[in-house]
Design a protein around this motif. Structure first.
Motif, PDB file in Angstrom:
ATOM      1  N   PHE A 147       0.831  -1.199   0.000  1.00 41.62           N
ATOM      2  CA  PHE A 147       0.000   0.000   0.000  1.00 41.62           C
ATOM      3  C   PHE A 147       0.873   1.258   0.000  1.00 41.62           C
ATOM      4  O   PHE A 147       0.574   2.229  -0.701  1.00 41.62           O
ATOM      5  CB  PHE A 147      -0.943   0.011   1.206  1.00 41.62           C
ATOM      6  N   ALA A 148       1.953   1.240   0.764  1.00 35.92           N
ATOM      7  CA  ALA A 148       2.862   2.385   0.795  1.00 35.92           C
ATOM      8  C   ALA A 148       3.442   2.649  -0.596  1.00 35.92           C
ATOM      9  O   ALA A 148       3.555   3.803  -1.024  1.00 35.92           O
ATOM     10  CB  ALA A 148       3.982   2.155   1.809  1.00 35.92           C
ATOM     11  N   LEU A 149       3.793   1.600  -1.323  1.00 36.60           N
ATOM     12  CA  LEU A 149       4.349   1.765  -2.668  1.00 36.60           C
ATOM     13  C   LEU A 149       3.295   2.307  -3.642  1.00 36.60           C
ATOM     14  O   LEU A 149       3.598   3.178  -4.466  1.00 36.60           O
ATOM     15  CB  LEU A 149       4.922   0.444  -3.179  1.00 36.60           C
ATOM     16  N   ILE A 150       2.076   1.808  -3.553  1.00 36.17           N
ATOM     17  CA  ILE A 150       0.995   2.333  -4.405  1.00 36.17           C
ATOM     18  C   ILE A 150       0.747   3.800  -4.079  1.00 36.17           C
ATOM     19  O   ILE A 150       0.586   4.629  -4.988  1.00 36.17           O
ATOM     20  CB  ILE A 150      -0.287   1.492  -4.235  1.00 36.17           C
ATOM     21  N   ALA A 151       0.727   4.129  -2.804  1.00 40.61           N
ATOM     22  CA  ALA A 151       0.492   5.511  -2.398  1.00 40.61           C
ATOM     23  C   ALA A 151       1.615   6.430  -2.892  1.00 40.61           C
ATOM     24  O   ALA A 151       1.357   7.558  -3.342  1.00 40.61           O
ATOM     25  CB  ALA A 151       0.349   5.600  -0.881  1.00 40.61           C
ATOM     26  N   GLN A 152       2.845   5.957  -2.834  1.00 39.22           N
ATOM     27  CA  GLN A 152       3.964   6.760  -3.321  1.00 39.22           C
ATOM     28  C   GLN A 152       3.886   6.965  -4.828  1.00 39.22           C
ATOM     29  O   GLN A 152       4.146   8.061  -5.333  1.00 39.22           O
ATOM     30  CB  GLN A 152       5.294   6.113  -2.922  1.00 39.22           C
ATOM     31  N   ALA A 153       3.514   5.926  -5.557  1.00 37.99           N
ATOM     32  CA  ALA A 153       3.354   6.057  -7.015  1.00 37.99           C
ATOM     33  C   ALA A 153       2.209   7.016  -7.333  1.00 37.99           C
ATOM     34  O   ALA A 153       2.305   7.827  -8.270  1.00 37.99           O
ATOM     35  CB  ALA A 153       3.104   4.695  -7.646  1.00 37.99           C
ATOM     36  N   ALA A 154       1.134   6.949  -6.563  1.00 40.81           N
ATOM     37  CA  ALA A 154       0.010   7.864  -6.766  1.00 40.81           C
ATOM     38  C   ALA A 154       0.422   9.301  -6.487  1.00 40.81           C
ATOM     39  O   ALA A 154       0.042  10.222  -7.225  1.00 40.81           O
ATOM     40  CB  ALA A 154      -1.165   7.468  -5.876  1.00 40.81           C
ATOM     41  N   LEU A 155       1.201   9.502  -5.444  1.00 38.98           N
ATOM     42  CA  LEU A 155       1.685  10.844  -5.107  1.00 38.98           C
ATOM     43  C   LEU A 155       2.453  11.452  -6.279  1.00 38.98           C
ATOM     44  O   LEU A 155       2.189  12.589  -6.693  1.00 38.98           O
ATOM     45  CB  LEU A 155       2.575  10.767  -3.865  1.00 38.98           C
ATOM     46  N   LEU A 156       3.365  10.697  -6.840  1.00 35.62           N
ATOM     47  CA  LEU A 156       4.128  11.168  -7.998  1.00 35.62           C
ATOM     48  C   LEU A 156       3.206  11.414  -9.191  1.00 35.62           C
ATOM     49  O   LEU A 156       3.330  12.423  -9.890  1.00 35.62           O
ATOM     50  CB  LEU A 156       5.215  10.152  -8.362  1.00 35.62           C
ATOM     51  N   SER A 157       2.262  10.517  -9.403  1.00 33.48           N
ATOM     52  CA  SER A 157       1.340  10.656 -10.540  1.00 33.48           C
ATOM     53  C   SER A 157       0.421  11.854 -10.378  1.00 33.48           C
ATOM     54  O   SER A 157       0.134  12.553 -11.353  1.00 33.48           O
ATOM     55  CB  SER A 157       0.524   9.372 -10.709  1.00 33.48           C
ATOM     56  N   TYR A 158      -0.063  12.109  -9.161  1.00 35.14           N
ATOM     57  CA  TYR A 158      -0.872  13.313  -8.922  1.00 35.14           C
ATOM     58  C   TYR A 158      -0.075  14.555  -9.323  1.00 35.14           C
ATOM     59  O   TYR A 158      -0.601  15.470  -9.951  1.00 35.14           O
ATOM     60  CB  TYR A 158      -1.262  13.445  -7.458  1.00 35.14           C
ATOM     61  N   ALA A 159       1.189  14.579  -8.925  1.00 29.70           N
ATOM     62  CA  ALA A 159       2.034  15.737  -9.238  1.00 29.70           C
ATOM     63  C   ALA A 159       2.267  15.871 -10.741  1.00 29.70           C
ATOM     64  O   ALA A 159       2.237  16.984 -11.283  1.00 29.70           O
ATOM     65  CB  ALA A 159       3.364  15.628  -8.495  1.00 29.70           C
ATOM     66  N   LEU A 160       2.488  14.752 -11.425  1.00 32.30           N
ATOM     67  CA  LEU A 160       2.711  14.805 -12.874  1.00 32.30           C
ATOM     68  C   LEU A 160       1.464  15.269 -13.620  1.00 32.30           C
ATOM     69  O   LEU A 160       1.542  16.142 -14.498  1.00 32.30           O
ATOM     70  CB  LEU A 160       3.144  13.432 -13.391  1.00 32.30           C
ATOM     71  N   VAL A 161       0.307  14.715 -13.290  1.00 29.52           N
ATOM     72  CA  VAL A 161      -0.938  15.118 -13.946  1.00 29.52           C
ATOM     73  C   VAL A 161      -1.228  16.585 -13.630  1.00 29.52           C
ATOM     74  O   VAL A 161      -1.588  17.368 -14.517  1.00 29.52           O
ATOM     75  CB  VAL A 161      -2.106  14.197 -13.519  1.00 29.52           C
ATOM     76  N   GLY A 162      -1.054  16.968 -12.386  1.00 29.25           N
ATOM     77  CA  GLY A 162      -1.258  18.366 -12.008  1.00 29.25           C
ATOM     78  C   GLY A 162      -0.315  19.304 -12.739  1.00 29.25           C
ATOM     79  O   GLY A 162      -0.692  20.426 -13.088  1.00 29.25           O
ATOM     80  N   GLY A 163       0.903  18.855 -13.010  1.00 28.79           N
ATOM     81  CA  GLY A 163       1.861  19.674 -13.753  1.00 28.79           C
ATOM     82  C   GLY A 163       1.413  19.928 -15.183  1.00 28.79           C
ATOM     83  O   GLY A 163       1.582  21.034 -15.707  1.00 28.79           O
ATOM     84  N   VAL A 164       0.827  18.924 -15.808  1.00 29.07           N
ATOM     85  CA  VAL A 164       0.287  19.110 -17.161  1.00 29.07           C
ATOM     86  C   VAL A 164      -0.834  20.142 -17.119  1.00 29.07           C
ATOM     87  O   VAL A 164      -0.879  21.073 -17.929  1.00 29.07           O
ATOM     88  CB  VAL A 164      -0.213  17.775 -17.754  1.00 29.07           C
ATOM     89  N   PHE A 165      -1.745  19.992 -16.145  1.00 27.87           N
ATOM     90  CA  PHE A 165      -2.846  20.947 -16.030  1.00 27.87           C
ATOM     91  C   PHE A 165      -2.329  22.351 -15.722  1.00 27.87           C
ATOM     92  O   PHE A 165      -2.855  23.340 -16.236  1.00 27.87           O
ATOM     93  CB  PHE A 165      -3.838  20.500 -14.957  1.00 27.87           C
ATOM     94  N   LEU A 166      -1.311  22.444 -14.879  1.00 29.53           N
ATOM     95  CA  LEU A 166      -0.726  23.745 -14.552  1.00 29.53           C
ATOM     96  C   LEU A 166      -0.180  24.423 -15.799  1.00 29.53           C
ATOM     97  O   LEU A 166      -0.376  25.635 -15.999  1.00 29.53           O
ATOM     98  CB  LEU A 166       0.385  23.587 -13.505  1.00 29.53           C
ATOM     99  N   ALA A 167       0.500  23.673 -16.647  1.00 31.27           N
ATOM    100  CA  ALA A 167       1.043  24.264 -17.876  1.00 31.27           C
ATOM    101  C   ALA A 167      -0.073  24.876 -18.718  1.00 31.27           C
ATOM    102  O   ALA A 167       0.068  25.979 -19.251  1.00 31.27           O
ATOM    103  CB  ALA A 167       1.798  23.207 -18.678  1.00 31.27           C
ATOM    104  N   PHE A 168      -1.204  24.181 -18.814  1.00 27.53           N
ATOM    105  CA  PHE A 168      -2.326  24.727 -19.587  1.00 27.53           C
ATOM    106  C   PHE A 168      -2.864  25.989 -18.944  1.00 27.53           C
ATOM    107  O   PHE A 168      -3.079  27.000 -19.624  1.00 27.53           O
ATOM    108  CB  PHE A 168      -3.429  23.679 -19.764  1.00 27.53           C
ATOM    109  N   SER A 169      -3.114  25.977 -17.655  1.00 22.39           N
ATOM    110  CA  SER A 169      -3.684  27.151 -16.997  1.00 22.39           C
ATOM    111  C   SER A 169      -2.698  28.314 -16.943  1.00 22.39           C
ATOM    112  O   SER A 169      -3.099  29.466 -17.020  1.00 22.39           O
ATOM    113  CB  SER A 169      -4.135  26.804 -15.577  1.00 22.39           C
ATOM    114  N   ASP A 170      -1.418  28.002 -16.796  1.00 22.98           N
ATOM    115  CA  ASP A 170      -0.426  29.052 -16.623  1.00 22.98           C
ATOM    116  C   ASP A 170      -0.040  29.747 -17.919  1.00 22.98           C
ATOM    117  O   ASP A 170       0.062  30.966 -17.955  1.00 22.98           O
ATOM    118  CB  ASP A 170       0.819  28.480 -15.937  1.00 22.98           C
TER     119      ASP A 170
END
Length: 166
Positions: free
Chosen positions: A5-28
């Motif tokens: 579960f810790a490994l899945i959560a860590q992968a999700a944390l990184l993925s949230y940041a990556l997806v959010g970065g794509v969205f940030l580029a569009f909004s910014d």
């Protein structure tokens, strides 16, 4: 917290940041740059972007995070308990509601409407500048914030549980 579960959560944390970065580029800056084009060019560029977004990397992360977020929310709420469990559950829920659900309910319908339009038609250009740009960017900014908040909540939960990201 089990290692799996810790490994899945860590992968999700990184993925949230990556997806959010794509969205940030569009909004910014991407939407601002597209708004400086004439209506036909801006609408046409966005139509092309919306076709290309279905490439596997982004879409795998974006869609894959929905069931992973559900797992995080359920496991955090039902099995972890305490502050760590609440934070992890909230992180999953924030992604599901603030990113995934907003995409399905707001951004995708606007993308589909734009895709069905003739980029050179005056109605398309009016929709592009008067409706699509401001509304799509607003909802996209909300998705950006949701991804950042989901990552922050997940990080706080992992730290609270004693499993800092590797």
């Amino acid at each position: 917290m089990p290692l799996w579960f810790a490994l899945i959560a860590q992968a999700a944390l990184l993925s949230y940041a990556l997806v959010g970065g794509v969205f940030l580029a569009f909004s910014d800056f991407i939407m601002r740059a597209l708004s400086q084009l004439d209506g036909a060019s801006g609408a046409g560029a966005m139509q092309n972007i919306n076709r290309e977004v279905f490439r596997w990397v982004f879409m795998t992360l974006f869609l894959g995070l929905a069931p992973v977020s559900l797992l995080l929310a359920g496991y955090g709420a039902l099995w972890l308990g305490g502050t760590a469990g609440v934070l992890i559950a909230l992180g999953g829920l924030v992604y599901l509601l603030g990113c995934f659900a907003v995409t399905v309910a707001a951004n995708v319908p606007m993308n589909e409407a734009l895709a069905a339009m003739d980029r050179s038609a005056p109605a398309t250009q009016a929709y592009w500048s008067g409706t699509y740009l401001p509304r799509w960017t607003f909802w996209n900014s909300l998705r950006t914030l949701a991804c950042a908040l989901a990552a922050a909540l997940l990080l706080a939960g992992l730290l609270r549980a004693g499993h800092p990201p590797a």
